[in-house]
Design a protein around this motif. Structure first.
Motif, PDB file in Angstrom:
ATOM      1  N   ILE A  77      21.898  36.302  42.285  1.00 55.88           N
ATOM      2  CA  ILE A  77      22.648  36.875  41.167  1.00 55.88           C
ATOM      3  C   ILE A  77      23.595  35.806  40.639  1.00 55.88           C
ATOM      4  O   ILE A  77      24.397  35.252  41.385  1.00 55.88           O
ATOM      5  N   ILE A  78      23.455  35.508  39.350  1.00 54.95           N
ATOM      6  CA  ILE A  78      24.321  34.526  38.690  1.00 54.95           C
ATOM      7  C   ILE A  78      25.114  35.263  37.627  1.00 54.95           C
ATOM      8  O   ILE A  78      24.538  35.974  36.800  1.00 54.95           O
ATOM      9  N   TYR A  79      26.435  35.061  37.654  1.00 51.68           N
ATOM     10  CA  TYR A  79      27.290  35.828  36.757  1.00 51.68           C
ATOM     11  C   TYR A  79      28.605  35.096  36.467  1.00 51.68           C
ATOM     12  O   TYR A  79      29.074  34.316  37.286  1.00 51.68           O
ATOM     13  N   PRO A  80      29.205  35.388  35.306  1.00 54.89           N
ATOM     14  CA  PRO A  80      30.513  34.816  34.988  1.00 54.89           C
ATOM     15  C   PRO A  80      31.645  35.799  35.319  1.00 54.89           C
ATOM     16  O   PRO A  80      31.434  37.011  35.335  1.00 54.89           O
ATOM     17  N   THR A  81      32.803  35.258  35.610  1.00 53.48           N
ATOM     18  CA  THR A  81      34.008  36.069  35.753  1.00 53.48           C
ATOM     19  C   THR A  81      35.137  35.405  34.992  1.00 53.48           C
ATOM     20  O   THR A  81      35.119  34.178  34.792  1.00 53.48           O
ATOM     21  N   ARG A  82      36.096  36.204  34.595  1.00 57.95           N
ATOM     22  CA  ARG A  82      37.296  35.626  33.960  1.00 57.95           C
ATOM     23  C   ARG A  82      38.179  35.075  35.050  1.00 57.95           C
ATOM     24  O   ARG A  82      38.435  35.737  36.058  1.00 57.95           O
ATOM     25  N   LYS A  83      38.636  33.878  34.849  1.00 55.07           N
ATOM     26  CA  LYS A  83      39.484  33.238  35.842  1.00 55.07           C
ATOM     27  C   LYS A  83      40.882  33.844  35.801  1.00 55.07           C
ATOM     28  O   LYS A  83      41.471  33.995  34.747  1.00 55.07           O
ATOM     29  N   GLU A  84      41.374  34.197  36.985  1.00 53.86           N
ATOM     30  CA  GLU A  84      42.731  34.742  37.076  1.00 53.86           C
ATOM     31  C   GLU A  84      43.734  33.612  36.949  1.00 53.86           C
ATOM     32  O   GLU A  84      43.524  32.530  37.473  1.00 53.86           O
ATOM     33  N   ARG A  85      44.799  33.870  36.265  1.00 51.75           N
ATOM     34  CA  ARG A  85      45.810  32.817  36.076  1.00 51.75           C
ATOM     35  C   ARG A  85      46.960  33.003  37.016  1.00 51.75           C
ATOM     36  O   ARG A  85      47.323  33.960  37.487  1.00 51.75           O
TER      37      ARG A  85
END
Length: 129
Positions: free
Chosen positions: A121-129
């Motif tokens: 499974i390949i997926y993007p996530t929003r990076k936490e700041r």
């Protein structure tokens, strides 16, 4: 080839042979980083090399790759697919970061269903700041 379900509403494409790789261009190659595309191509080439490009994904050995082109709500959205194979999120063999920017991180996760079948499974996530 694109799988959509109520339990997993994000755009996800199931790929199991190199013959399907042109799908990536239609998915929006400009939004998928080159390193992610390279990881997809590499993973699929392994399936084709060891299990054959003409295999039946549901009846033969090998496995498949799920490519998310939108941000999944959470990893829990993968569970309906994994449940079909009696696997849970905790069963991932590994999770690898394949691309990172200031705002987005792309991951690859490997799930071994048996000694001759895997789900990537390949997926993007929003990076936490």
């Amino acid at each position: 080839m694109e799988e959509q379900s109520k339990a997993c509403p994000q755009k996800v494409t199931k790929i199991w042979t190199a013959q399907q790789l042109p799908l990536i261009k239609r998915l929006g190659i400009t939004t998928i980083p080159e390193s992610v595309v390279n990881e997809v191509v590499h993973s699929i080439s392994i399936f084709d090399t060891y299990y054959g490009a003409g295999r039946n994904v549901d009846n033969d050995h090998g496995g498949f790759l799920l490519l998310y082109t939108d941000f999944p709500e959470s990893r829990k959205s993968f569970q309906p697919v994994l449940s079909r194979y009696h696997v849970s999120l905790d069963d991932a063999e590994f999770q690898n970061i394949i691309h990172r920017t200031e705002t987005v991180v792309w991951y690859s996760e490997l799930y071994l269903i048996s000694s001759d079948y895997a789900i990537i499974i390949i997926y993007p996530t929003r990076k936490e700041r």
